[in-house]
Design an enzyme around this catalytic site. Structure first.
Site, short mmCIF file in Angstrom:
data_model
loop_
_atom_site.label_atom_id
_atom_site.label_comp_id
_atom_site.label_asym_id
_atom_site.label_seq_id
_atom_site.Cartn_x
_atom_site.Cartn_y
_atom_site.Cartn_z
N SER A 354 -21.63 -18.22 -71.46
CA SER A 354 -20.57 -17.24 -71.71
C SER A 354 -20.52 -16.20 -70.61
CB SER A 354 -20.79 -16.57 -73.07
OG SER A 354 -19.75 -15.68 -73.37
N TRP A 357 -19.04 -17.74 -67.48
CA TRP A 357 -17.60 -17.94 -67.71
C TRP A 357 -16.82 -16.64 -67.45
CZ3 TRP A 357 -14.50 -16.16 -72.05
CH2 TRP A 357 -13.22 -16.72 -72.09
N HIS A 358 -17.39 -15.51 -67.85
CA HIS A 358 -16.72 -14.23 -67.63
C HIS A 358 -16.71 -13.82 -66.16
CE1 HIS A 358 -17.07 -13.71 -72.02
NE2 HIS A 358 -16.12 -12.82 -71.89
N GLY A 359 -17.75 -14.17 -65.42
CA GLY A 359 -17.81 -13.79 -64.01
C GLY A 359 -19.24 -13.54 -63.59
#
Length: 465
Positions: A354, A357-359
């Protein structure tokens, strides 16, 4: 026209690129409503693909659709060329391309300064592309031994190219979600499954639920615009913040996180309205008499559930709900070995995915590692709470309140990293409250391994349920 955009953007305190995105984002509601009147399956798929691409172009420019095309092409080609490994390949390739875009654009810095690009939309699109390939991969497996989600969403046949593009871009859902499954999209388009016409029950009307979501979005935006001037993120880098006492700094951290959440509540309420009014958000009928239509597929956040969460374990069920569901189906459950129970490592791996995925900002990584600690610590408190017999109800209630207070403390402490993003600012803000939100979960996890209360009896467990 440019002058009008600048004046409008200045009036609500955003940049022109953000305003352009917001206008296109709100436009997903009428665009999704018009989908209902498009006749035939093929025209519906074409409408979904073309309107999604047009909204992306108007929001982010022509390059956005080129970015979307790469993971979409990789995913679809993998399904055509080598089905047995199309799922793992698309997972690696999709995340690889997304990480490359994160590194190249560094969108987090741009967002903080009022800029915006297509990376956020690419994040949602990546999940949809990966789930489609994995479900097609699962179509080769025997149904025996599969988990319920695998049985429900696996694809026996490869979707056509136009079905695939329509799924990826439909209703502008790639802007901010929610994530949904290819099988759901096909059933909705073809009026099968729960969307199948019935003489006993007319199709549900989406207008009441959609209006409720629109009104909710307006309230959320109003609260955010009121609060944000009073609790700016810049305060964490100002000397005055470090002159305050411990409790005032801790209180400001809470209010900063509380303020930021209303922005997400607004965004997800708009996307909820869009998916509901198209009909795709319909998820079945309630068991009440008379039955009521449910729209859970469109729901991405439960505002009261977040703000009054009784334990950290509840947060994935009420915050960014559809992405949390995706992570559970395609990461967490698939890391659990048959015959074994999930543990902290599966939770940590899921939260790490996660975070990536966000950065690739340090603040994201730190936040999601903390969220794994947060949930693990909350589970310890819950186990202790369950160990008390009914005759000690007051002690049990005290433990329940402790879990609530613990969740409130650590969540708002950890989410500062999600907002400020940089390593220096994240550690400085954590250090300003003596790393309390890091130390407390670790202590609880250690105590939980040392103090193992007796399990409640089966009779008591049934009563609790």
């Amino acid at each position: 026209m440019a002058m009008d955009m600048q004046a409008m953007a200045a009036s609500i305190g955003v940049s022109v690129p953000v305003l352009r995105f917001l206008l296109c984002f709100v436009a997903t509601i009428p665009v999704s409503w018009l989908w209902r009147f498009v006749p035939g399956r093929l025209p519906k798929h074409l409408y979904s693909a073309l309107t999604g691409a047009l909204l992306s172009y108007l929001s982010f420019g022509f390059s956005s659709n080129l970015h979307f095309l790469i993971p979409m092409s990789l995913g679809y080609l993998s399904m055509l060329v080598y089905r047995p490994l199309c799922g793992p390949f698309t997972f690696i390739a999709g995340f690889g391309y997304l990480i490359g875009c994160h590194v190249y654009y560094m969108s987090g810095d741009a967002w903080k300064e009022g800029g915006i690009d297509a990376t956020g939309a690419l994040m949602v699109l990546t999940l949809k592309v990966i789930s489609c390939s994995i479900n097609y991969n699962d179509g080769l497996l025997k149904e025996e031994g599969l988990r319920e989600a695998q049985k429900k969403y696996r694809l026996i046949q490869c979707p056509s190219l136009i079905e695939y593009i329509g799924y990826c871009l439909c209703c502008g859902s790639h802007f901010a979600g929610p994530v949904y499954e290819m099988k759901e999209y096909l059933e909705w388009t073809e009026n099968t499954g729960i969307w199948s016409p019935s003489d006993k029950r007319p199709p549900p009307s989406p207008y009441g639920a959609a209006l409720q979501a629109v009104l909710q979005s307006a309230v959320c935006m109003g609260i955010y615009l009121y609060l944000v001037p009073h609790f700016p993120l810049s305060r964490f880098s100002e000397p005055i913040y470090y002159e305050w006492g411990f409790w005032k700094r801790l209180g400001y951290q809470y209010m900063s996180g509380f303020t930021a959440r209303w922005k997400y509540y607004f965004i997800w309420s708009i996307s909820e309205a869009s998916i509901i009014i198209s009909g795709l958000g319909f998820s079945g009928w309630s068991d009440t008499n008379p039955p009521k239509s449910l729209w859970e597929r469109a729901k991405n956040v439960d505002i009261l559930g977040v703000e009054f969460a009784k334990s950290a374990a509840e947060l994935p069920l009420v915050w960014n709900i559809q992405v949390s569901t995706w992570l559970r189906y395609y990461v967490y459950e698939r890391l659990i070995q048959k015959g074994k129970k999930p543990g902290f490592l599966q939770l940590l791996a899921t939260q790490t995915v996660s975070a990536v995925w966000h950065g690739l900002y340090a603040g994201y990584i730190i936040f999601f590692v903390h969220s794994a600690l947060l949930i693990a610590g909350s589970k310890v408190i819950y186990r202790w709470q369950q160990a008390f017999p009914p005759k000690m109800a007051m002690v049990g209630k005290a433990m329940a309140f402790l879990n609530f207070a613990y969740t409130l403390l650590v969540l708002n402490y950890a989410c500062i990293g999600f907002q400020v993003l940089s390593m220096h600012e994240t550690l400085a803000s954590y250090g300003s409250v003596y790393y309390i939100g890091t130390i407390v979960p670790i202590i609880l996890i250690i105590l939980g391994s040392l103090i193992k209360p007796p399990r409640p009896s089966k009779q008591q467990a049934r009563k609790d349920q």
